[in-house]
Design an enzyme around this catalytic site. Sequence first.
Site, PDB file in Angstrom:
ATOM      1  N   ARG A  95     -13.278  -4.194  -7.128  1.00  0.00           N
ATOM      2  CA  ARG A  95     -12.960  -4.050  -6.061  1.00  0.00           C
ATOM      3  C   ARG A  95     -13.987  -5.492  -5.201  1.00  0.00           C
ATOM      4  O   ARG A  95     -14.778  -4.366  -5.004  1.00  0.00           O
ATOM      5  CB  ARG A  95     -12.179  -4.094  -5.857  1.00  0.00           C
ATOM      6  CG  ARG A  95     -11.028  -4.875  -3.867  1.00  0.00           C
ATOM      7  CD  ARG A  95      -9.864  -3.680  -3.901  1.00  0.00           C
ATOM      8  NE  ARG A  95     -10.228  -2.562  -2.745  1.00  0.00           N
ATOM      9  CZ  ARG A  95      -9.696  -1.957  -2.294  1.00  0.00           C
ATOM     10  NH1 ARG A  95      -8.634  -2.232  -1.673  1.00  0.00           N
ATOM     11  NH2 ARG A  95     -11.022  -0.856  -0.807  1.00  0.00           N
TER      12      ARG A  95
ATOM     13  N   PHE B  47       0.436  -1.346  -0.205  1.00  0.00           N
ATOM     14  CA  PHE B  47       0.027   0.229   0.065  1.00  0.00           C
ATOM     15  C   PHE B  47       0.792   1.322  -0.076  1.00  0.00           C
ATOM     16  O   PHE B  47       1.814   1.303   0.318  1.00  0.00           O
ATOM     17  CB  PHE B  47      -0.887  -0.067   0.838  1.00  0.00           C
ATOM     18  CG  PHE B  47      -1.999   1.094   1.119  1.00  0.00           C
ATOM     19  CD1 PHE B  47      -3.397   0.775  -0.013  1.00  0.00           C
ATOM     20  CD2 PHE B  47      -1.731   2.325   2.105  1.00  0.00           C
ATOM     21  CE1 PHE B  47      -4.194   1.790  -0.364  1.00  0.00           C
ATOM     22  CE2 PHE B  47      -3.838   3.297   2.331  1.00  0.00           C
ATOM     23  CZ  PHE B  47      -3.902   3.514   1.162  1.00  0.00           C
TER      24      PHE B  47
ATOM     25  N   TYR C  74     -11.186   1.571  11.146  1.00  0.00           N
ATOM     26  CA  TYR C  74     -12.604   1.279  10.337  1.00  0.00           C
ATOM     27  C   TYR C  74     -13.120   0.910   8.843  1.00  0.00           C
ATOM     28  O   TYR C  74     -14.024   0.285   7.868  1.00  0.00           O
ATOM     29  CB  TYR C  74     -12.363   3.095   9.774  1.00  0.00           C
ATOM     30  CG  TYR C  74     -10.648   2.754   8.895  1.00  0.00           C
ATOM     31  CD1 TYR C  74     -10.861   2.789   7.270  1.00  0.00           C
ATOM     32  CD2 TYR C  74     -10.393   3.832   9.356  1.00  0.00           C
ATOM     33  CE1 TYR C  74      -9.482   2.895   6.662  1.00  0.00           C
ATOM     34  CE2 TYR C  74      -8.880   4.105   8.312  1.00  0.00           C
ATOM     35  CZ  TYR C  74      -9.171   3.630   7.415  1.00  0.00           C
ATOM     36  OH  TYR C  74      -7.324   4.078   6.715  1.00  0.00           O
ATOM     37  N   LYS C  75     -11.624  -0.526   8.350  1.00  0.00           N
ATOM     38  CA  LYS C  75     -12.573  -1.469   7.962  1.00  0.00           C
ATOM     39  C   LYS C  75     -13.581  -2.472   8.259  1.00  0.00           C
ATOM     40  O   LYS C  75     -14.696  -1.965   8.520  1.00  0.00           O
ATOM     41  CB  LYS C  75     -11.072  -2.077   6.898  1.00  0.00           C
ATOM     42  CG  LYS C  75     -10.635  -1.152   5.990  1.00  0.00           C
ATOM     43  CD  LYS C  75      -8.934  -1.720   5.960  1.00  0.00           C
ATOM     44  CE  LYS C  75      -7.942  -0.461   5.112  1.00  0.00           C
ATOM     45  NZ  LYS C  75      -8.265   0.469   3.793  1.00  0.00           N
TER      46      LYS C  75
ATOM     47  N   ASP D 133       1.191  -4.583   8.479  1.00  0.00           N
ATOM     48  CA  ASP D 133       0.374  -3.589   8.444  1.00  0.00           C
ATOM     49  C   ASP D 133      -0.345  -4.719   8.135  1.00  0.00           C
ATOM     50  O   ASP D 133      -0.834  -5.514   7.171  1.00  0.00           O
ATOM     51  CB  ASP D 133       0.429  -2.701   6.986  1.00  0.00           C
ATOM     52  CG  ASP D 133      -0.697  -2.134   6.116  1.00  0.00           C
ATOM     53  OD1 ASP D 133      -1.885  -2.536   7.323  1.00  0.00           O
ATOM     54  OD2 ASP D 133      -0.870  -1.172   6.041  1.00  0.00           O
TER      55      ASP D 133
END
Length: 414
Positions: free
Chosen positions: A373, A124, A220-221, A195
């Site tokens: 996605r 990322f 938050y995911k 991560d």
Amino acid sequence: MALEKARGLDQSDPLAAKRALFSIPHDTIYLDGNSLGVMSHAVNERVADVTRRQWGKDLITSWNKHGWIDLPITVGDRIGKLIGAAPGQVICCDSISINLFKVLCAALQIQSGRTQFVSTEDNFPTDLYMIQGVERLLGDRCSLTTVAEDDLIASITEETAAVVVTEVNFRTGRRLDLAKITAQAHDKGALVIVDLAHSAGAMPVTLDALGIDFAVGCTYKYLNAGPGAPAFVYVAKKWLSSDFAGALQPLFGWLGHAEPFAFSPQYTGASGIRQFLVGTPPIISLSAVDAALDAFEDVSMEAIREKSLQLMEFWLSCMGDHGLLTIMPCVSPTEGTIRGSQLSFAHDDAYAICQALIARGVVADFRAPNYLRFGFAPLYNTYEDVARAVARLSEIVYSGAYQDKAFQSRAAVT
């Protein structure tokens, strides 16, 4: 037939009751939990309580009366249970980027004489950016080497200070083998920084058992704590009790001090995970994280992972039945055990297709260069969601509805 099968699967789903915990908009199929999870009723109620009663009536006394001051630790330990960490090794604070800066600097301090961070080319971007920032700050005391995912293990050498890896690739959903990466890194004397942005809350993670040195992740995911909710940082116990204890990370903030309310002008870091605090914690959003974790209290991560794999296999089956896999091939691994909780598909008009789906009540997302996605959150996604979403996707693709000009213009957030 797919819809009938889906309803049968939902009836026998041991996690089916969890869906009622969440506030899902009417006529919306939400398949973007890998970017922003759905709000639970518990979060809504907790935030209201914190603002109206705790802050609204008890004001500053709430730091003691309602345990605000300890929230980063108590929430961190609750997250720790989901990622295989014993108490006292996880704290909830700041963002992934800030926490990554802390652990990058900690790694360089521990690895005196080693300067190289090894990461993947498709990690990322913010993770790579943070290393580049440290590189600019420290000059020849820090360097970044990026390699293809398949070459990562072979690229770890005696020169490597730490391997920085995201367990699940945000674009393709490929899950990297942390056990093999960690074994090779430790064999070469390197540390491992992971991560967990696309892992925590979606699959079992065993940080202590694997011997991971540091980890960061967001809430938050799949943890459903809300937009911009605080992240977390994990530090292995051996580093919290090492010679560097109290000074592992360089952001010396007052709440990371051993005695923050002594107000000493000289910094003395706390001896444990609390030293990774910096400034005053954001209590409203931290309370949201705490409430969001309630949904995980009586369910195992193994059960969540099992349903995740089943949802994805059902999705692929439905796409196959509609003949979509030749039109938009899956770029995620075909073997479920080596992918996260998402599927990505390549198509030149992936962005427009995504916008057409959203217009029809199916929320997915787009990732450059040309990936559509879908994220699967087993606590609230159903098999019927899958059957209906693929049917709408099929209609959009075969009718060419995505070619409408309204779906071509890209918004600021994709």
